[in-house]
Enzyme design. Structure first.
Site, mmCIF file in Angstrom:
data_model
loop_
_atom_site.group_PDB
_atom_site.id
_atom_site.type_symbol
_atom_site.label_atom_id
_atom_site.label_comp_id
_atom_site.label_asym_id
_atom_site.label_seq_id
_atom_site.Cartn_x
_atom_site.Cartn_y
_atom_site.Cartn_z
ATOM 1 N N PRO A 1 0.827 -1.210 0.000
ATOM 2 C CA PRO A 1 0.000 0.000 0.000
ATOM 3 C C PRO A 1 0.858 1.255 0.000
ATOM 4 O O PRO A 1 1.974 1.260 0.526
ATOM 5 C CB PRO A 1 -0.793 -0.115 1.310
ATOM 6 C CG PRO A 1 -0.715 -1.553 1.693
ATOM 7 C CD PRO A 1 0.592 -2.050 1.179
ATOM 8 N N GLY A 2 0.323 2.316 -0.578
ATOM 9 C CA GLY A 2 1.039 3.586 -0.602
ATOM 10 C C GLY A 2 1.368 4.028 -2.010
ATOM 11 O O GLY A 2 1.109 3.318 -2.990
ATOM 12 N N LYS B 1 3.531 4.562 -5.180
ATOM 13 C CA LYS B 1 4.652 3.812 -5.744
ATOM 14 C C LYS B 1 5.890 4.689 -5.827
ATOM 15 O O LYS B 1 5.828 5.869 -6.152
ATOM 16 C CB LYS B 1 4.290 3.290 -7.134
ATOM 17 C CG LYS B 1 3.214 2.213 -7.123
ATOM 18 C CD LYS B 1 2.928 1.715 -8.532
ATOM 19 C CE LYS B 1 1.853 0.642 -8.530
ATOM 20 N NZ LYS B 1 1.543 0.154 -9.905
ATOM 21 N N GLY B 2 7.036 4.093 -5.532
ATOM 22 C CA GLY B 2 8.294 4.826 -5.575
ATOM 23 C C GLY B 2 8.851 4.902 -6.980
ATOM 24 O O GLY B 2 8.499 4.105 -7.855
ATOM 25 N N ASP C 1 15.924 -1.009 9.907
ATOM 26 C CA ASP C 1 16.975 -1.963 9.542
ATOM 27 C C ASP C 1 16.542 -2.700 8.282
ATOM 28 O O ASP C 1 15.356 -2.995 8.084
ATOM 29 C CB ASP C 1 17.193 -2.954 10.682
ATOM 30 C CG ASP C 1 18.440 -3.797 10.488
ATOM 31 O OD1 ASP C 1 19.290 -3.424 9.657
ATOM 32 O OD2 ASP C 1 18.572 -4.832 11.169
ATOM 33 N N LYS D 1 11.693 -5.161 -1.107
ATOM 34 C CA LYS D 1 11.977 -4.017 -1.962
ATOM 35 C C LYS D 1 13.002 -4.404 -3.017
ATOM 36 O O LYS D 1 14.060 -4.963 -2.694
ATOM 37 C CB LYS D 1 12.514 -2.851 -1.114
ATOM 38 C CG LYS D 1 11.606 -2.479 0.046
ATOM 39 C CD LYS D 1 12.258 -1.476 0.996
ATOM 40 C CE LYS D 1 12.349 -0.105 0.402
ATOM 41 N NZ LYS D 1 12.742 0.898 1.434
#
Length: 583
Positions: free
Chosen positions: A326-327, A329-330, A381, A346
């Site tokens: 969710p969120g 997109k980078g 981390d 990621k």
């Protein structure tokens, strides 16, 4: 059919390989413990620069020893050390050698690392490496050796004083009786109302090894009330004038969990029997995974091993599919998650959306920087993996379409498995921008205070986030705000903070683009207001508490402090929890 002599020769080769790896592990672990034992002297001398160097050197030690052993293996045999059958035999021998080893689990991970250095990481097979451990962890009768037990004492102040004195710091206490009374008061307010046994029947088990991190030393133990445990964590600070003091007393699991957070660097703690420390701490923080605790006590490589085992177990006991996280997109990373698992995965995209101009190598170097830096409770981390194998059927069609579109070079399908050649894992948090959509006015104000604190504390630790958009920060279950998007971070001292020049004419004033020159490292704090576009409530709360972040002098001041060698004070507990030293 292989002749008996050949079998003997190959077994002999495997034995030499195994002994070489085990000797390398012993050498690494001895050096590791010696580096760790130096933490006491660094703390007592308040040599914070040496503390930072030691943290990096201890992390680099592992890589150096693995490389050294891997190169040495080629000299102990004229056989092909990439031969998988040879490694299969070597693992069988190594398993015998580390049987009943006090730190066998770390030794097994070291074997895995040497194998991975020499062979491709896609050869993950329990016949070759320790995907699963060769031994069942158990608590030997000598568990008491890692802690000191205090009992049969109904005078809480006297008991606490003895605990502090037994830590045997070389630096004197600033005001021991003051600190003892403050801790006793916290005990009487937080613990005493909830215990079922008389005070004299309580047992206080204090770990023999003090935990060191950043500018603090932590005395850690448990209060035993029948079959119940209460944590006791006493952070000790150095006033840098020749005196020590206890800063607060942590006597509940929630606050202890934050001390051991995934947003903080690893403790320096003399733990020659790592599993026993894991077991002790798990009793106090049962919700934490083994991988989290191994990382906290300074074994990040073994934490990766434990993470993978936990991941495999979770996959066997769940049925949901991986989905796009969710969120927003980078531009650099594609992020996915499993709804039933509190981890995000990621991967770096093959190509970056404009205006991003970084490269794959630069992005990886940023994540390496974070892994070596004091995260001061404000950076998540990460664990880096090569050739991570997933069941292909667990990926949603939407996610597969996305990954094949943005990062096809990292994907390899092998039968019913999807192998991702390179990825990072990170704890899943609620993106700050999404949290604000449903936040109450009180929560909005709380996370805006946290957001500003995160920016300031990162900056004071010589980290500039680069892109400070709300979507790049996450909210933890404790409602702490943490930064997790590292592709644009850099040392604060590398930035050139500037004021936006005043326009000289109407044409400049009306220009949609900057009419002045802007270098790659130029930063204009006045523009930070743009991060709150569309959320006036959050912006108002932020500006009331952290308006100085828009001021270029604020940033210049921090840069000067860093260049003068100042190491920031950041506490893993609320400032209001600190004892009043003037009492």
């Amino acid at each position: 059919m292989t002749c008996p002599d050949a079998i003997f020769f190959r077994n002999s080769t495997a034995r030499r390989m195994s002994k070489t790896i085990l000797n390398g592990f012993r050498s690494y672990f001895a050096d590791y413990l010696n580096m760790t034992l130096g933490a006491k002297a660094r703390f007592e001398k308040a040599d914070w620069q040496a503390v930072q160097r030691a943290n990096v050197e201890r992390l680099e030690l592992y890589k150096a020893k693995v490389r050294q052993v891997s190169e040495l293996l080629a000299t102990v045999t004229n056989k092909d050390i990439t031969d998988l059958e040879l490694w299969r035999q070597a693992k069988a021998v190594y398993t015998q050698l580390v049987f009943n080893f006090p730190n066998y689990e770390i030794a097994e991970t070291f074997f895995n690392s040497v194998f991975g250095y020499i062979n491709d990481h896609d050869k993950i097979d329990d016949d070759l490496i320790y995907v699963l451990s060769s031994q069942m962890a158990s608590i030997p009768e000598a568990e008491y050796s890692i802690y000191v037990r205090y009992e049969n004492n109904s005078d809480i102040a006297a008991l606490i004083e003895q605990i502090l004195l037994d830590a045997e710091f070389s630096t004197p206490w600033e005001n021991l009786s003051r600190d003892v009374q403050a801790i006793a008061q916290e005990f009487n307010e937080q613990v005493a109302p909830h215990i079922s046994s008389p005070l004299g029947e309580l047992k206080f088990d204090i770990l023999e090894s003090v935990f060191y991190r950043s500018k603090a030393a932590y005395i850690i133990g448990r209060i035993v009330d029948g079959d119940r445990f209460f944590p006791i964590v006493l952070p000790v600070l150095n006033n840098e004038k020749g005196g020590l003091f206890v800063d607060t007393a942590i006597l509940n699991r929630e606050e202890m969990s934050v001390v051991f957070s995934f947003t903080r660097t690893y403790f320096m703690v003399d733990a020659p029997l790592p599993y026993l420390y894991l077991h002790f701490l798990k009793q106090l923080m049962p919700h934490k995974g083994d991988n989290e605790i191994y990382a906290s006590i300074g074994f990040p490589k073994h934490a990766k091993t434990e993470f993978y085992r936990e991941f495999v177990s979770h996959m066997r006991n769940s049925q949901d599919q991986f989905v796009i996280a969710p969120g927003i997109k980078g531009m650099v990373m594609s992020v996915f998650t499993l709804p039933s698992y509190d981890i995000v995965f990621k991967i770096i995209k093959d190509k970056f959306d404009p205006p991003k101009e970084v490269t794959h190598e630069i992005v990886r170097s940023k994540y390496t920087l974070v892994s070596r830096h004091d995260r001061i409770g404000r950076m998540a981390d990460t664990q880096e993996f090569a050739n991570f194998s997933f069941p292909l059927s667990r990926f949603s069609s939407e996610l597969m379409e996305e990954l094949q579109k943005v990062a096809p070079s990292l994907l390899h399908i092998e039968g019913d498995r999807l192998i991702i050649k390179h990825l990072y894992t990170e704890r899943r948090m609620t993106p700050l921008n999404l949290f604000l959509h449903k936040a109450s006015e009180e929560d909005t104000r709380g996370v805006m205070e946290e957001y500003g604190n995160a920016i300031k504390q990162l900056a004071a630790a010589n980290i500039f986030p680069g892109d400070m958009l709300l979507k790049n920060f996450g909210v933890t279950r404790h409602k702490r705000v943490v930064f997790y998007d590292y592709d644009e971070i850099c040392p604060l001292t590398d930035c050139n903070f500037r004021r936006i020049p005043e326009p000289q004419n109407e044409e400049q004033e009306m220009s949609l683009r900057p009419w002045y020159t802007v270098a790659a490292n130029d930063v204009f704090p006045e523009e930070f207001r743009l991060f709150f576009s569309g959320n006036p409530g959050a912006r108002k709360a932020f500006e009331e508490m952290h308006g100085d972040i828009y001021d270029v002098e604020f940033w210049w001041g921090l840069q000067e402090q860093i260049r003068n060698g100042k190491i920031v004070d950041v506490f893993p507990y609320r400032r209001r929890r600190r004892f009043d030293r003037n009492r």
